[in-house]
Scaffold this motif. Structure first.
Motif, PDB file in Angstrom:
ATOM      1  N   PRO A 104       0.859  -1.191   0.000  1.00 42.06           N
ATOM      2  CA  PRO A 104       0.000   0.000   0.000  1.00 42.06           C
ATOM      3  C   PRO A 104       0.892   1.237   0.000  1.00 42.06           C
ATOM      4  O   PRO A 104       1.936   1.245   0.672  1.00 42.06           O
ATOM      5  CB  PRO A 104      -0.779  -0.138   1.320  1.00 42.06           C
ATOM      6  CG  PRO A 104       0.150  -0.894   2.219  1.00 42.06           C
ATOM      7  CD  PRO A 104       1.012  -1.765   1.350  1.00 42.06           C
ATOM      8  N   THR A 105       0.525   2.264  -0.730  1.00 42.59           N
ATOM      9  CA  THR A 105       1.463   3.373  -0.946  1.00 42.59           C
ATOM     10  C   THR A 105       1.177   4.630  -0.131  1.00 42.59           C
ATOM     11  O   THR A 105       1.972   5.570  -0.163  1.00 42.59           O
ATOM     12  CB  THR A 105       1.492   3.731  -2.451  1.00 42.59           C
ATOM     13  OG1 THR A 105       0.167   3.721  -2.990  1.00 42.59           O
ATOM     14  CG2 THR A 105       2.335   2.722  -3.214  1.00 42.59           C
ATOM     15  N   LYS A 106       0.099   4.666   0.612  1.00 46.33           N
ATOM     16  CA  LYS A 106      -0.186   5.858   1.415  1.00 46.33           C
ATOM     17  C   LYS A 106       0.941   6.182   2.405  1.00 46.33           C
ATOM     18  O   LYS A 106       1.323   7.352   2.544  1.00 46.33           O
ATOM     19  CB  LYS A 106      -1.512   5.694   2.159  1.00 46.33           C
ATOM     20  CG  LYS A 106      -1.973   6.960   2.872  1.00 46.33           C
ATOM     21  CD  LYS A 106      -3.365   6.797   3.466  1.00 46.33           C
ATOM     22  CE  LYS A 106      -3.840   8.094   4.111  1.00 46.33           C
ATOM     23  NZ  LYS A 106      -5.196   7.952   4.697  1.00 46.33           N
ATOM     24  N   PRO A 107       1.510   5.193   3.097  1.00 44.74           N
ATOM     25  CA  PRO A 107       2.622   5.516   3.997  1.00 44.74           C
ATOM     26  C   PRO A 107       3.839   6.083   3.273  1.00 44.74           C
ATOM     27  O   PRO A 107       4.585   6.883   3.840  1.00 44.74           O
ATOM     28  CB  PRO A 107       2.961   4.164   4.642  1.00 44.74           C
ATOM     29  CG  PRO A 107       1.743   3.333   4.482  1.00 44.74           C
ATOM     30  CD  PRO A 107       1.144   3.766   3.184  1.00 44.74           C
ATOM     31  N   LEU A 108       4.032   5.680   2.021  1.00 42.75           N
ATOM     32  CA  LEU A 108       5.219   6.086   1.275  1.00 42.75           C
ATOM     33  C   LEU A 108       5.147   7.530   0.799  1.00 42.75           C
ATOM     34  O   LEU A 108       6.150   8.251   0.825  1.00 42.75           O
ATOM     35  CB  LEU A 108       5.406   5.172   0.060  1.00 42.75           C
ATOM     36  CG  LEU A 108       5.824   3.734   0.350  1.00 42.75           C
ATOM     37  CD1 LEU A 108       5.616   2.865  -0.887  1.00 42.75           C
ATOM     38  CD2 LEU A 108       7.267   3.686   0.797  1.00 42.75           C
ATOM     39  N   ILE A 109       3.981   7.958   0.340  1.00 43.49           N
ATOM     40  CA  ILE A 109       3.905   9.283  -0.286  1.00 43.49           C
ATOM     41  C   ILE A 109       3.166  10.309   0.561  1.00 43.49           C
ATOM     42  O   ILE A 109       3.238  11.498   0.274  1.00 43.49           O
ATOM     43  CB  ILE A 109       3.290   9.204  -1.700  1.00 43.49           C
ATOM     44  CG1 ILE A 109       1.859   8.667  -1.679  1.00 43.49           C
ATOM     45  CG2 ILE A 109       4.157   8.359  -2.599  1.00 43.49           C
ATOM     46  CD1 ILE A 109       1.201   8.658  -3.054  1.00 43.49           C
ATOM     47  N   GLU A 110       2.481   9.858   1.613  1.00 40.46           N
ATOM     48  CA  GLU A 110       1.769  10.799   2.479  1.00 40.46           C
ATOM     49  C   GLU A 110       2.220  10.730   3.932  1.00 40.46           C
ATOM     50  O   GLU A 110       1.785  11.552   4.749  1.00 40.46           O
ATOM     51  CB  GLU A 110       0.256  10.533   2.418  1.00 40.46           C
ATOM     52  CG  GLU A 110      -0.371  10.717   1.052  1.00 40.46           C
ATOM     53  CD  GLU A 110      -1.871  10.494   1.078  1.00 40.46           C
ATOM     54  OE1 GLU A 110      -2.539  10.979   2.031  1.00 40.46           O
ATOM     55  OE2 GLU A 110      -2.395   9.823   0.171  1.00 40.46           O
ATOM     56  N   SER A 111       3.070   9.766   4.273  1.00 45.61           N
ATOM     57  CA  SER A 111       3.465   9.508   5.665  1.00 45.61           C
ATOM     58  C   SER A 111       2.229   9.336   6.550  1.00 45.61           C
ATOM     59  O   SER A 111       2.196   9.780   7.701  1.00 45.61           O
ATOM     60  CB  SER A 111       4.350  10.641   6.208  1.00 45.61           C
ATOM     61  OG  SER A 111       5.576  10.673   5.520  1.00 45.61           O
ATOM     62  N   MET A 112       1.230   8.673   5.987  1.00 46.42           N
ATOM     63  CA  MET A 112      -0.016   8.381   6.696  1.00 46.42           C
ATOM     64  C   MET A 112      -0.257   6.881   6.638  1.00 46.42           C
ATOM     65  O   MET A 112      -0.160   6.268   5.576  1.00 46.42           O
ATOM     66  CB  MET A 112      -1.195   9.122   6.061  1.00 46.42           C
ATOM     67  CG  MET A 112      -1.098  10.631   6.100  1.00 46.42           C
ATOM     68  SD  MET A 112      -1.327  11.304   7.763  1.00 46.42           S
ATOM     69  CE  MET A 112      -3.081  10.995   8.007  1.00 46.42           C
ATOM     70  N   SER A 113      -0.582   6.305   7.776  1.00 45.15           N
ATOM     71  CA  SER A 113      -0.779   4.858   7.844  1.00 45.15           C
ATOM     72  C   SER A 113      -2.206   4.475   7.484  1.00 45.15           C
ATOM     73  O   SER A 113      -3.154   5.186   7.827  1.00 45.15           O
ATOM     74  CB  SER A 113      -0.489   4.360   9.265  1.00 45.15           C
ATOM     75  OG  SER A 113      -0.873   3.005   9.423  1.00 45.15           O
ATOM     76  N   PRO A 114      -2.390   3.335   6.819  1.00 46.25           N
ATOM     77  CA  PRO A 114      -3.742   2.779   6.734  1.00 46.25           C
ATOM     78  C   PRO A 114      -4.315   2.604   8.139  1.00 46.25           C
ATOM     79  O   PRO A 114      -3.579   2.313   9.093  1.00 46.25           O
ATOM     80  CB  PRO A 114      -3.517   1.422   6.051  1.00 46.25           C
ATOM     81  CG  PRO A 114      -2.268   1.599   5.258  1.00 46.25           C
ATOM     82  CD  PRO A 114      -1.413   2.503   6.098  1.00 46.25           C
ATOM     83  N   ALA A 115      -5.614   2.742   8.253  1.00 49.41           N
ATOM     84  CA  ALA A 115      -6.252   2.671   9.566  1.00 49.41           C
ATOM     85  C   ALA A 115      -6.008   1.332  10.248  1.00 49.41           C
ATOM     86  O   ALA A 115      -5.800   1.258  11.464  1.00 49.41           O
ATOM     87  CB  ALA A 115      -7.753   2.920   9.418  1.00 49.41           C
ATOM     88  N   VAL A 116      -6.018   0.245   9.490  1.00 47.12           N
ATOM     89  CA  VAL A 116      -5.943  -1.081  10.091  1.00 47.12           C
ATOM     90  C   VAL A 116      -4.651  -1.283  10.869  1.00 47.12           C
ATOM     91  O   VAL A 116      -4.641  -1.952  11.918  1.00 47.12           O
ATOM     92  CB  VAL A 116      -6.117  -2.177   9.014  1.00 47.12           C
ATOM     93  CG1 VAL A 116      -4.970  -2.178   8.027  1.00 47.12           C
ATOM     94  CG2 VAL A 116      -6.297  -3.544   9.655  1.00 47.12           C
ATOM     95  N   HIS A 117      -3.547  -0.700  10.418  1.00 42.33           N
ATOM     96  CA  HIS A 117      -2.283  -0.895  11.119  1.00 42.33           C
ATOM     97  C   HIS A 117      -2.231  -0.067  12.404  1.00 42.33           C
ATOM     98  O   HIS A 117      -1.566  -0.472  13.372  1.00 42.33           O
ATOM     99  CB  HIS A 117      -1.116  -0.566  10.191  1.00 42.33           C
ATOM    100  CG  HIS A 117      -1.110  -1.441   8.983  1.00 42.33           C
ATOM    101  ND1 HIS A 117      -1.732  -1.069   7.807  1.00 42.33           N
ATOM    102  CD2 HIS A 117      -0.611  -2.683   8.776  1.00 42.33           C
ATOM    103  CE1 HIS A 117      -1.604  -2.051   6.926  1.00 42.33           C
ATOM    104  NE2 HIS A 117      -0.932  -3.030   7.488  1.00 42.33           N
TER     105      HIS A 117
END
Length: 317
Positions: A104-117
């Protein structure tokens, strides 16, 4: 493009997926990892019973180009976790296995984690009762102390097959009932309450660009796992297309080639889009992986490949 044949012959393909690979999950139940030693032992057992499929053999089998000569196995990892680079890679190298890593790329480009983690981390670091108190403090009144319907209780049981009833219902409530934008903000406030910023959480939890590139350079395959890790079934069409497009474009930039394998976030029936084959055709995806348990046969639908978790491995070895 996905190519499907109708003949089912030759060996079957068992696909196993891992998430957390570390020694311990935390002080409280929330993360249930596979240790390095457990992973190595499981790979030994798989090699004793099955042929170790190369990525090329697996691809030819999935695309209906060439059957496997005997029953074989393929290893995958979901979520782009730092564990995969720091721990799993060493075990794979020891066993001379090339695997598939879905990112999943949200952590890579937004420094935001998916909710599940964030849910996993919070539940692993807070007493269960305190977790619920903190959750209900930050949830809007509409969602606070909400009870699931009987239908949703049944869906939670089918989705989280390895959890007890209370945990099944809590996870389903957080991941499928409360709107994503609502629960994501609530969980961010909860981790901030414990002194953890979202950016630091991402750095400690997920691989970065260089680590993903290193896995690819070592011969592993990098695949898509959605940008936000939201269940594809919860999106409207335009939202789903945006999520997959961002995921594909980001990984293409990192890798210098377009990824053509996809793992559906959550992977159970309730999380899969209504028309998986159309989604795959739209994005030129050759293979899409579920978390529906079972073996794969030559000629099976390539947009609905079956996978098992380590909890199910004993049934197959």
């Amino acid at each position: 493009m996905i190519k499907i044949t109708t003949k089912k012959k030759g060996g079957r393909l068992l696909i196993l997926t891992y998430h957390y690979v570390r020694e311990t999950g935390g002080q409280f139940p929330g993360i249930h990892p596979t240790s390095e030693n457990e992973l190595s032992s499981q790979l030994d057992k798989l090699k004793n019973k099955y042929h170790k499929a190369t990525l090329g053999e697996a691809s030819d089998f999935i695309l209906g180009k060439k059957p496997l000569e005997r029953d074989s196995f393929l290893i995958t990892f979901d979520d782009g976790l730092l564990d995969h680079y720091e721990f799993a890679q060493k075990v794979l190298t020891k066993h001379n296995i090339k695997a598939v890593f879905f990112i999943p790329t949200k952590p890579l480009i937004e420094s935001m984690s998916p909710a599940v983690h964030k849910i996993h981390w919070l539940r692993a670091n807070i007493q269960p009762d305190k977790f619920e108190v903190l959750l209900n403090r930050f949830l809007p009144d509409r969602w606070s102390n909400m009870e699931l319907s009987e239908q949703d209780k049944a869906r939670s049981k089918a989705m989280y097959i390895h959890d007890n009833q209370k945990t099944q219902e809590l996870k389903f409530f957080l991941n499928f009932v409360v709107p994503y934008d609502v629960i994501d903000k609530v969980l961010s406030r909860m981790i901030n309450e414990l002194g953890m910023t979202e950016s630091r959480f991402c750095q400690a939890t997920f691989m970065n660009k260089k680590q993903i590139q290193a896995l690819a350079s070592d011969g592993h395959l990098i695949g898509m796992h959605g940008h936000t890790h939201v269940p594809f079934s919860s999106f409207k069409n335009s939202q789903l297309e945006e999520d997959v497009s961002i995921n594909q474009a980001c990984l293409s930039e990192f890798l210098g080639e377009i990824p053509r394998w996809l793992s559906y976030p959550y992977g159970r029936d309730d999380a899969i889009p209504k028309d998986p084959s159309s989604l795959c055709r739209l994005y030129n995806i050759d293979a899409a992986f579920t978390l529906i348990s079972g073996m794969n046969y030559f000629g099976d639908e390539a947009s609905m490949l079956k996978r098992i978790t380590p909890n199910e491995l004993s049934r197959f070895i």
